[in-house]
Design a protein around this motif. Structure first.
Motif, PDB file in Angstrom:
ATOM      1  N   LYS A 181       0.857  -1.193   0.000  1.00 16.44           N
ATOM      2  CA  LYS A 181       0.000   0.000   0.000  1.00 16.44           C
ATOM      3  C   LYS A 181       0.887   1.234   0.000  1.00 16.44           C
ATOM      4  N   VAL A 182       0.516   2.203  -0.846  1.00 18.12           N
ATOM      5  CA  VAL A 182       1.334   3.397  -0.992  1.00 18.12           C
ATOM      6  C   VAL A 182       0.461   4.636  -0.815  1.00 18.12           C
ATOM      7  N   ILE A 183       0.826   5.471   0.157  1.00 13.73           N
ATOM      8  CA  ILE A 183       0.174   6.766   0.365  1.00 13.73           C
ATOM      9  C   ILE A 183       0.993   7.794  -0.417  1.00 13.73           C
ATOM     10  N   ILE A 184       0.302   8.627  -1.203  1.00 12.33           N
ATOM     11  CA  ILE A 184       1.008   9.601  -2.038  1.00 12.33           C
ATOM     12  C   ILE A 184       0.578  11.025  -1.717  1.00 12.33           C
ATOM     13  N   SER A 185       1.589  11.896  -1.573  1.00 17.87           N
ATOM     14  CA  SER A 185       1.376  13.343  -1.556  1.00 17.87           C
ATOM     15  C   SER A 185       2.383  13.936  -2.537  1.00 17.87           C
ATOM     16  N   GLY A 186       2.126  15.162  -2.995  1.00 22.37           N
ATOM     17  CA  GLY A 186       3.111  15.785  -3.869  1.00 22.37           C
ATOM     18  C   GLY A 186       2.546  16.627  -4.984  1.00 22.37           C
ATOM     19  N   MET A 187       3.406  16.866  -5.980  1.00 18.96           N
ATOM     20  CA  MET A 187       3.111  17.774  -7.078  1.00 18.96           C
ATOM     21  C   MET A 187       3.535  17.176  -8.413  1.00 18.96           C
ATOM     22  N   GLU A 188       2.895  17.437  -9.477  1.00 25.27           N
ATOM     23  CA  GLU A 188       1.572  17.978  -9.633  1.00 25.27           C
ATOM     24  C   GLU A 188       0.577  16.844  -9.786  1.00 25.27           C
ATOM     25  N   THR A 189      -0.639  17.078  -9.338  1.00 22.68           N
ATOM     26  CA  THR A 189      -1.672  16.049  -9.294  1.00 22.68           C
ATOM     27  C   THR A 189      -1.880  15.370 -10.638  1.00 22.68           C
ATOM     28  N   HIS A 190      -1.949  16.147 -11.706  1.00 22.15           N
ATOM     29  CA  HIS A 190      -2.309  15.634 -13.025  1.00 22.15           C
ATOM     30  C   HIS A 190      -1.114  15.149 -13.846  1.00 22.15           C
ATOM     31  N   VAL A 191       0.098  15.290 -13.320  1.00 22.01           N
ATOM     32  CA  VAL A 191       1.282  14.868 -14.077  1.00 22.01           C
ATOM     33  C   VAL A 191       2.023  13.778 -13.295  1.00 22.01           C
ATOM     34  N   CYS A 192       2.939  14.172 -12.439  1.00 27.92           N
ATOM     35  CA  CYS A 192       3.780  13.194 -11.740  1.00 27.92           C
ATOM     36  C   CYS A 192       2.986  12.323 -10.778  1.00 27.92           C
TER      37      CYS A 192
END
Length: 182
Positions: A100-111
């Motif tokens: 299971k992987v929790i993701i935060s970061g930039m940008e939502t629609h690209v990376c």
């Protein structure tokens, strides 16, 4: 229902490209930093692996200092690919044995989108923290979340993630982490 359950022993935190030059044009960049800092504190308190990536740091700068100071136990990976699920990151996540992987970061629609797609394709359960991701344009943010939800990612938020990982009140971890989300 297992797809919607976070368990600290089976989860990693992946932070994508929260870098100096990427944050500046983001309307909600400071909020993403704030929520990601909470997620990092939770992952550290719960002994979860923390991975963070930097997209072309020579040109876009390093991870913002507010996060660098709390990422001492994080594993850093540089990349030029848009997906953070590079061969090096893939090997590292596999070495943890977690699914299971929790993701935060930039940008939502690209990376973030491309990383979620690649992780889902490889059989991982993916949790996108909607208050921990952003794009320059609201339309791109909304579209990225919609695409990831349609692919099978769980769209969640910082508080839901924290409380799901904790499972119950009254523990040492609860006392530490509940202060971060008040």
């Amino acid at each position: 229902m297992n797809k919607y359950i976070l368990d600290r022993e089976d989860t990693v935190l992946l932070i994508i490209d929260i870098q100096d030059r990427l944050v500046k044009p983001m309307k909600y960049g400071e909020k993403v930093i704030e929520k990601t800092k909470i997620l990092i504190s939770a992952a550290a308190e719960l002994n979860m692996p923390i991975i963070y990536t930097e997209q072309y740091p020579k040109g876009l700068g390093n991870t913002v200092s507010e996060l660098e100071e709390v990422l001492k136990n994080g594993k850093r990976f540089e990349k030029v690919e848009f997906s953070a699920y590079t061969e090096e990151v893939k090997k590292y996540i596999q070495s943890t044995g977690r699914k299971k992987v929790i993701i935060s970061g930039m940008e939502t629609h690209v990376c973030v989108f491309q990383t979620a797609r690649d992780l889902l394709s490889d059989g991982y359960d993916v949790f996108i923290v909607e208050d921990g991701v952003c794009s320059r344009a609201k339309e791109n943010y909304v579209n990225g979340l919609s695409l990831m939800a349609n692919m099978g990612a769980v769209i969640t938020n910082t508080e839901t993630v924290i409380f799901d990982l904790l499972k119950k009140a009254g523990t040492k971890e609860f006392k530490v982490l509940s202060k971060l989300i008040k």
